[in-house]
Write a protein that holds these residues in place. Structure first.
Motif, short mmCIF file in Angstrom:
data_model
loop_
_atom_site.label_atom_id
_atom_site.label_comp_id
_atom_site.label_asym_id
_atom_site.label_seq_id
_atom_site.Cartn_x
_atom_site.Cartn_y
_atom_site.Cartn_z
N ALA A 22 -52.86 24.19 71.81
CA ALA A 22 -51.66 24.21 72.44
C ALA A 22 -50.54 23.19 71.65
N ALA A 23 -51.23 22.03 71.39
CA ALA A 23 -50.35 21.22 70.51
C ALA A 23 -50.00 21.83 69.37
N ASP A 24 -50.82 22.85 68.52
CA ASP A 24 -50.48 23.41 67.44
C ASP A 24 -49.16 24.35 67.59
N TRP A 25 -49.58 25.09 68.72
CA TRP A 25 -48.24 26.17 69.06
C TRP A 25 -46.91 25.33 69.34
N GLY A 29 -42.70 24.63 67.23
CA GLY A 29 -41.38 24.86 67.89
C GLY A 29 -41.21 25.87 69.00
N ASN A 30 -42.74 25.99 69.49
CA ASN A 30 -42.82 26.95 70.87
C ASN A 30 -42.98 26.01 72.13
N THR A 31 -42.32 26.56 73.21
CA THR A 31 -42.66 26.03 74.55
C THR A 31 -43.97 25.99 75.07
N VAL A 32 -44.55 24.95 75.69
CA VAL A 32 -45.98 25.13 76.08
C VAL A 32 -46.18 24.72 77.38
N TYR A 33 -46.77 25.42 78.17
CA TYR A 33 -46.83 25.15 79.81
C TYR A 33 -48.22 24.57 79.79
N PRO A 34 -48.56 23.27 79.95
CA PRO A 34 -49.77 23.03 79.89
C PRO A 34 -50.64 22.63 81.07
N PHE A 35 -51.58 23.94 81.48
CA PHE A 35 -52.23 23.91 82.64
C PHE A 35 -53.63 23.60 82.05
N HIS A 36 -54.08 23.10 80.87
CA HIS A 36 -55.34 23.23 80.51
C HIS A 36 -55.89 21.76 80.89
N LEU A 37 -55.48 20.64 80.71
CA LEU A 37 -56.19 19.28 80.86
C LEU A 37 -55.91 18.81 82.10
N GLY A 38 -56.88 18.26 82.93
CA GLY A 38 -56.87 17.79 84.25
C GLY A 38 -56.24 16.31 84.04
N ASP A 39 -55.22 15.88 83.04
CA ASP A 39 -54.73 14.75 83.11
C ASP A 39 -53.50 14.55 84.22
N ILE A 40 -53.10 13.38 84.45
CA ILE A 40 -51.88 13.31 85.37
C ILE A 40 -50.56 12.70 84.74
N ASP A 41 -49.58 13.31 85.13
CA ASP A 41 -48.46 13.01 84.53
C ASP A 41 -47.51 11.99 85.18
N LEU A 42 -48.19 11.58 86.21
CA LEU A 42 -47.56 10.67 87.39
C LEU A 42 -48.05 9.13 86.85
N PRO A 43 -47.05 8.19 86.79
CA PRO A 43 -47.45 6.95 86.42
C PRO A 43 -48.35 6.05 87.59
N MET A 44 -48.92 4.95 86.94
CA MET A 44 -49.58 4.06 87.79
C MET A 44 -48.56 3.31 88.61
N ALA A 45 -49.03 3.07 89.95
CA ALA A 45 -47.91 2.36 90.86
C ALA A 45 -47.82 0.99 90.31
N PRO A 46 -46.29 0.59 90.46
CA PRO A 46 -46.06 -0.67 89.90
C PRO A 46 -46.78 -1.90 90.05
N HIS A 47 -47.17 -1.99 91.28
CA HIS A 47 -48.21 -3.32 91.61
C HIS A 47 -49.56 -3.21 90.66
N ILE A 48 -50.11 -2.11 90.56
CA ILE A 48 -51.31 -2.04 89.61
C ILE A 48 -50.81 -2.44 88.19
N VAL A 49 -50.00 -1.98 87.65
CA VAL A 49 -49.45 -2.34 86.42
C VAL A 49 -49.32 -3.96 86.45
N GLU A 50 -48.66 -4.30 87.23
CA GLU A 50 -48.33 -5.84 87.30
C GLU A 50 -49.51 -6.71 87.51
N ALA A 51 -50.68 -6.12 88.23
CA ALA A 51 -51.95 -6.80 88.32
C ALA A 51 -52.75 -6.75 87.07
N LEU A 52 -52.37 -5.67 86.32
CA LEU A 52 -53.01 -5.66 84.94
C LEU A 52 -52.57 -6.71 84.07
N ASN A 53 -50.89 -6.70 83.96
CA ASN A 53 -50.25 -7.63 83.12
C ASN A 53 -50.74 -8.94 83.64
N LYS A 54 -50.79 -9.22 84.82
CA LYS A 54 -50.94 -10.40 85.18
C LYS A 54 -52.55 -11.14 84.91
#
Length: 398
Positions: A22-25, A29-54
Motif C-alpha cells: 500500500a505504501a508503494d502504491w 501518487g495514488n490514493t490508498v484507503y487503508p483497511f489493512h492494519l489494525g492500528d488506531i488513527d485516534l490520539p491518546m487522551a491528553p491526560h495519558i500524554v501528560e502522565a507520560l511526560n511528567k
C-alpha cells in the motif's frame, strides 16, 4: 556462517507486507484507503500524554522491577478483576511490553517441544508462528459461519486433542473474524480444558472494544482461574499501540516464570510508560467512550457498504474493529480465483488495501469460501465511504 535451524519455523505478522504494498502504491501518487492494519488513527487522551511526560520529567526513566512497578500491577489487578467479576492479587499480574510477549512467554512456560497447542484458524498469525518456532505441534481449530458471524466447531476442536496436547489458545472477541462466543460456547471450551487438563491462554485484547452487550472472561468460570492466563493490552482501549504496554494475569507459578523471562528478555518494561498506564486506568474515561462511538459509526458504515456490494456479505459484529466479509461471489464476478490476486487488483483499481484470510494462519482443507479482513480503526468515515464506494463500483462494472 549458519543461522539457527529454528528460524525456518518463524513466521511473522504478514499484514505488514500488505502495508508495504500500500505504501508503494501511495508513493507513486495514488490514493490508498487503508483497511489493512489494525492500528488506531485516534490520539491518546491528553491526560495519558501528560502522565507520560511528567513521569519522564520526574526521573522515572531507569530500571524498575521485571514484573512491573507495584502501583501499575495493583491498578491492573483492580481493573481487570472488577471488569470480569474476579478477585486478582497484584502478584498474579506481570507487566509486558504490549500483549504479544504474553503469547510467547505463555508458550515457553507451558509447552515442551513436540507437545500440541490448539489455536484458532483463521486467527492472529503470531499464535501459529510461535508454536512452530518453539517446536510445538500447531493444532488449528476452525470456525463455521452462522447468521450472526462465526462459531467454533466444537466437535472439530475435540477431534484435534491428543495425549500430547497441553494448551489451548482462545481468542474470544476474535481477530480477524470478530467472532464472539456465546456463554454456552465459552462454557464448552472451559469444560474441554478441564476434562483434558489443558492450560488456556485467553487473549482478551478486545475485551472492551465492543458496541453492544457485555464481555465475559473464561477465566471467571469455575475451575478456570488456576489454569488460565489472561492477555491484556493497553493498545486497543487506550489507543496506545506504539507505547507497547500490556500484561499477563496468570496463576502464581506461571506469573513467577514470566517475571523471570522479563528479566532475561527486556529487564523491564519502560517505567515512564507504566506510569502513563496508571493514568489511563484511573483517569477520565471520556476518550474511551468517544473512541467507541467513532468506531461504531465506522462499523455501521463499513457493513452497510459491504452488504450493498455484489458478491460480498458480512454479519454486523458486536465487538473489535474488524469485519471479515465473504467475497467468494465477488471474486467470481471479477474473474479471479486467488485472494492475493483479488487484493492486488482491488488496490490497483480502487486504492482499497486489505488483508485476506491467507494472512491469518495456514490455509486448511475446510477453506472453501473466500474472505477478506477490513480494519476500520485507522480510517475515517469519509475515507471508508469513498474507498468502499470505489470498490463497489469496480465490482459492479464486471
Amino acid at each position: 556462517m549458519k543461522l539457527a535451524r529454528r528460524l525456518e519455523r518463524l513466521g511473522t505478522e504478514t499484514a505488514f507486507s500488505v502495508a508495504n504494498a500500500a505504501a508503494d502504491w501511495s508513493a507513486r501518487g495514488n490514493t490508498v484507503y487503508p483497511f489493512h492494519l489494525g492500528d488506531i488513527d485516534l490520539p491518546m487522551a491528553p491526560h495519558i500524554v501528560e502522565a507520560l511526560n511528567k513521569a519522564i520529567a520526574d526521573g522515572h526513566t531507569g530500571y524498575c522491577p521485571g514484573p512491573g512497578i507495584p502501583e501499575l500491577r495493583a491498578a491492573l489487578a483492580e481493573e481487570i478483576g472488577s471488569q470480569r467479576g474476579m478477585t486478582i492479587d497484584p502478584s498474579s499480574v506481570v507487566v509486558t511490553t504490549g500483549g504479544k510477549p504474553v503469547i510467547t512467554k505463555f508458550l515457553q512456560a507451558v509447552m515442551n517441544p513436540g507437545e500440541g497447542v490448539l489455536y484458532p484458524n483463521p486467527g492472529f498469525p503470531i499464535y501459529e508462528s510461535q508454536i512452530d518456532y518453539f517446536g510445538g505441534q500447531a493444532l488449528p481449530y476452525r470456525y463455521v459461519p452462522t447468521d450472526d458471524g462465526f462459531a467454533i466447531d466444537l466437535e472439530h476442536l475435540r477431534s484435534m486433542i491428543t495425549d500430547t496436547t497441553t494448551a489451548i489458545i482462545y481468542n474470544d472477541l476474535q481477530n480477524p473474524i470478530s467472532a464472539e462466543s456465546t456463554q454456552e460456547e465459552r462454557e464448552a471450551i472451559a469444560q474441554i480444558a478441564r476434562e483434558h487438563d489443558l492450560w488456556v491462554l485467553s487473549d482478551e485484547a478486545y475485551f472492551e472494544i465492543r458496541y453492544e452487550g457485555t464481555s465475559s472472561s473464561i477465566a471467571a468460570l469455575p475451575g478456570m482461574a488456576e489454569r488460565t492466563v489472561i492477555l491484556y493490552t493497553f493498545s486497543k482501549k487506550f489507543a496506545m499501540t506504539g507505547s507497547r504496554l500490556g500484561c499477563a494475569v496468570a496463576p502464581q507459578a506461571i506469573a513467577e516464570v514470566m517475571s523471570t523471562m522479563n528479566t532475561n528478555d527486556e529487564s523491564c518494561t519502560n517505567q515512564y510508560v507504566q506510569w502513563a498506564g496508571i493514568a489511563a486506568l484511573t483517569g477520565p474515561q471520556d476518550h474511551v467512550h468517544d473512541m467507541l462511538a467513532t468506531f461504531q459509526e465506522r462499523r455501521d458504515l463499513t457493513c452497510e457498504l459491504v452488504n450493498s456490494t455484489p458478491g460480498m456479505q458480512v454479519a454486523v459484529p458486536h465487538s473489535t474493529f474488524y469485519v471479515f466479509p465473504d467475497v467468494t461471489e465477488a471474486m467470481e464476478r471479477v474473474g479471479v480465483t486467488e485472494l492475493s490476486e483479488f487484493a492486488d487488483l482491488a488496490l490497483h483499481n480502487t486504492g482499497v488495501s486489505f488483508c485476506t484470510r491467507e494472512h491469518f494462519g495456514r490455509l486448511q482443507e475446510w477453506d472453501e469460501r473466500k474472505y477478506i479482513r477490513l480494519a476500520y480503526s485507522g480510517i475515517d468515515a469519509e475515507a471508508i465511504s469513498k474507498g468502499l464506494g470505489r470498490l463497489k463500483e469496480w465490482i459492479e462494472s464486471h
